[in-house]
Design an enzyme around this catalytic site. Structure first.
Site, PDB file in Angstrom:
ATOM      1  N   LYS A 112       0.818  -1.208   0.000  1.00  0.00           N
ATOM      2  CA  LYS A 112       0.000   0.000   0.000  1.00  0.00           C
ATOM      3  C   LYS A 112       0.857   1.267   0.000  1.00  0.00           C
ATOM      4  O   LYS A 112       0.429   2.311  -0.479  1.00  0.00           O
ATOM      5  CB  LYS A 112      -0.920   0.026   1.232  1.00  0.00           C
ATOM      6  CG  LYS A 112      -1.837  -1.175   1.393  1.00  0.00           C
ATOM      7  CD  LYS A 112      -2.924  -1.245   0.339  1.00  0.00           C
ATOM      8  CE  LYS A 112      -4.039  -2.205   0.694  1.00  0.00           C
ATOM      9  NZ  LYS A 112      -3.635  -3.609   0.809  1.00  0.00           N
TER      10      LYS A 112
HETATM   11  C1  LIG Z   1      -4.170  -4.745   0.279  1.00  0.00           C
HETATM   12  C2  LIG Z   1      -3.348  -5.954   0.216  1.00  0.00           C
HETATM   13  C3  LIG Z   1      -3.590  -6.961  -0.716  1.00  0.00           C
HETATM   14  C4  LIG Z   1      -4.761  -6.910  -1.673  1.00  0.00           C
HETATM   15  O1  LIG Z   1      -4.613  -5.907  -2.631  1.00  0.00           O
HETATM   16  P1  LIG Z   1      -5.900  -5.394  -3.453  1.00  0.00           P
HETATM   17  O2  LIG Z   1      -5.410  -4.265  -4.248  1.00  0.00           O
HETATM   18  O3  LIG Z   1      -6.915  -5.007  -2.426  1.00  0.00           O
HETATM   19  O4  LIG Z   1      -6.366  -6.545  -4.267  1.00  0.00           O
HETATM   20  C5  LIG Z   1      -2.740  -8.048  -0.739  1.00  0.00           C
HETATM   21  N1  LIG Z   1      -1.717  -8.151   0.133  1.00  0.00           N
HETATM   22  C6  LIG Z   1      -1.452  -7.209   1.042  1.00  0.00           C
HETATM   23  C7  LIG Z   1      -0.327  -7.400   1.990  1.00  0.00           C
HETATM   24  C8  LIG Z   1      -2.251  -6.071   1.119  1.00  0.00           C
HETATM   25  O5  LIG Z   1      -1.980  -5.130   2.035  1.00  0.00           O
END
Ligand SMILES: *Cc1c(COP(=O)(O)O)cnc(C)c1O
Length: 496
Positions: A112
């Site tokens: 993120k």
């Molecule tokens: C948010 C997240 C995901 C999923 O990503 P999306 O964009 O919501 O599909 C997968 N792994 C981690 C560690 C995340 O923080």
């Protein structure tokens, strides 16, 4: 000519990039999508000679066309700096038969950060460009990682406040500790007695509440979203798919035009959608493999064409993927429905009233690039253990879901195309699950003992993000019922 963004639910609602970033969500719950996906105007050869920041500029300039080059470069420079523990920003590591694209070198050690490090700069630049005088209130629902990354990005950013709702009993201990110890005068963190979908639904409700918007405006506030539905999240995520292909070209791992497959551990469908956009921009990507945990609503969707959220919500060891309503899928539905807002709105209405919808065969035909699979909790743990035993590389639970799905995919299809696995979190963020997977006898140890053990085992230094929370005081302890989310927001903003 500026690239125009349109709502997936109303043809009349259009926005420039900066307006779409500011607004986050379109009216009536729609999402903003660009009226066309731009093509890269630099060759992959040229891009292979660039660093991360330069590639970011070449990709983002095509989407954020109402930003001046100086504005965009300022945002990129401010975001992708020493906050990351590697100059490359994202690393590519070859282990076994896959390339792991490590997206966790930012401040909060999950992918993120790739977008949330830059979103505050995109947001404040957008506010300036549009003469916004109100204070911007970032309202966010999190399954664990978005919350912390958004808090870290927006903390003490002038002209903003950030309010994060997380499922009180649905995030890892380290995720929770990271959030409730967040500093910054403008930060608010609230646990809810519900799951992530409840949090997301509550937030979406506030976004579409006109009366609330007016009340806020009178008090000098307006909402925006740091959730992955904001195109200011989506666009920066396209960058690392372009970058990783260019890097592999540069290092000779790929030859010109050679296709790759991409495996993405998926929750809200944002990260994999970014890969899909990268493909449409001209990156030679063959298959987009969508990896789910036991909440395998997307696997079922890609195998049957029926999206069905009517099922038990399962808490897994990959909590950031514990999602039954994958918001960003709406952008794919809209596109494959021929950008027809009526059709899209009908599906979304069925989803909210019946919890299910079924797409047409023509639409499925256009989704051929995608395939879905899932990993059970056992398969996820086994993959962590096997990867460690075979290669010495320790992966987190989310990445392990993707690695397990990749193995299944290869066994089922015999497809030997070179593959990039999106590695979305540092194993340090999910230490207990990771260590238990390697050896269940670790379970008696405390979280921080496990962290020190993981350091010995992996040879990877404990990240600063973890050191920071060892002794940090808890600064946020509010917990509320799902129904009271709006009340809490009003309290924070001293409305009423
Ligand atoms: C948010 C997240 C995901 C999923 O990503 P999306 O964009 O919501 O599909 C997968 N792994 C981690 C560690 C995340 O923080």
């Amino acid at each position: 000519m500026d690239l125009i963004y349109k709502s997936t639910r109303n043809d009349q609602e259009t926005a420039t990039a900066s307006q779409a970033i500011l607004k986050g969500l379109a009216d009536e719950g729609g999402l903003f999508v660009p009226t066309q996906i731009p093509k890269l105007d630099r060759s992959l050869d040229e891009l292979s000679q660039m660093n991360y920041q330069e590639v970011a500029y070449e990709v983002m300039k095509l989407y954020l066309t109402d930003f001046t080059p100086e504005e965009l470069k300022h945002c990129i420079r401010s975001a992708y700096d020493e906050k990351f523990d590697t100059d490359n920003i994202a690393e590519i590591v070859k282990k076994g038969d896959a390339f792991y694209l490590e997206l966790f070198h930012g401040k909060t050690i999950a992918f993120k950060d790739m977008a949330l490090s830059i979103l505050p700069y995109l947001m404040t630049t957008s506010a300036k460009k549009n003469q916004v005088k109100n204070e911007i209130v970032i309202l966010t629902a999190t399954s664990g990682d978005t919350g912390k990354a958004a808090l870290a990005g927006f903390a003490d950013v002038p002209g903003t406040k950030i309010i994060v709702f997380y499922p009180k009993h649905g995030v890892s201990p380290i995720q929770e500790k990271q959030m409730v110890t967040q500093r910054g005068k403008n930060t608010y963190v609230i646990g809810i007695e519900g799951n992530f979908d409840d949090a997301q639904t509550g937030v979406k409700k506030m976004f579409s509440d006109r009366a609330l918007a007016e009340e806020m405006d009178r008090a000098g506030f307006q909402f925006s979203s740091a959730n992955s539905i904001n195109i200011g999240r989506l666009v920066p995520q396209i960058v690392y798919y372009v970058y990783s292909y260019a890097r592999l070209l540069k290092t000779g791992e790929l030859s010109h035009g050679e296709k790759i497959n991409v495996v993405v551990p998926t929750g809200n469908f944002g990260n994999i959608l970014a890969a899909y956009y990268a493909k449409q921009m001209g990156v030679p990507i063959a298959k987009l493999v969508c990896a789910s945990n036991e909440n395998k609503v997307l696997f079922d969707f890609f195998t049957t064409g029926c999206y069905d959220r009517n099922r038990e919500f399962i808490l897994t060891s990959s909590p950031s993927m514990d999602i039954l309503i994958s918001s960003n899928l709406e952008r794919l539905i809209y596109q494959t429905a021929g950008r027809d807002v009526k059709k899209n709105s009908t599906f979304m209405k069925e989803l909210s009233t019946k919890g299910t919808y079924t797409v047409t065969d023509e639409m499925r035909e256009q989704m051929k690039d995608f395939c879905g699979n899932y990993a059970t909790e056992e398969e996820t743990a086994q993959t962590i253990r096997e990867t460690y035993e075979k290669t010495g590389y320790v992966i987190d639970t989310h990445t392990a879901v993707a690695a397990a799905v990749y193995k299944k995919y290869r066994q089922e299809t015999g497809d030997e195309t070179k593959t990039v696995i999106a590695s979305t979190a540092s194993p340090y963020k999910f230490t207990r699950s990771v260590m238990n997977a390697i050896d269940p006898s670790y379970d008696t140890r405390s979280d921080f003992e496990l962290i020190d053990e993981l350091e010995k085992l992996s040879g990877v230094k404990v990240p600063q993000a973890i050191e920071d929370i060892r002794s940090a005081p808890v600064l946020h302890d509010t917990v509320c019922e799902t129904e009271d989310m709006c009340k809490e927001v009003k309290k924070i903003l001293s409305l009423e």
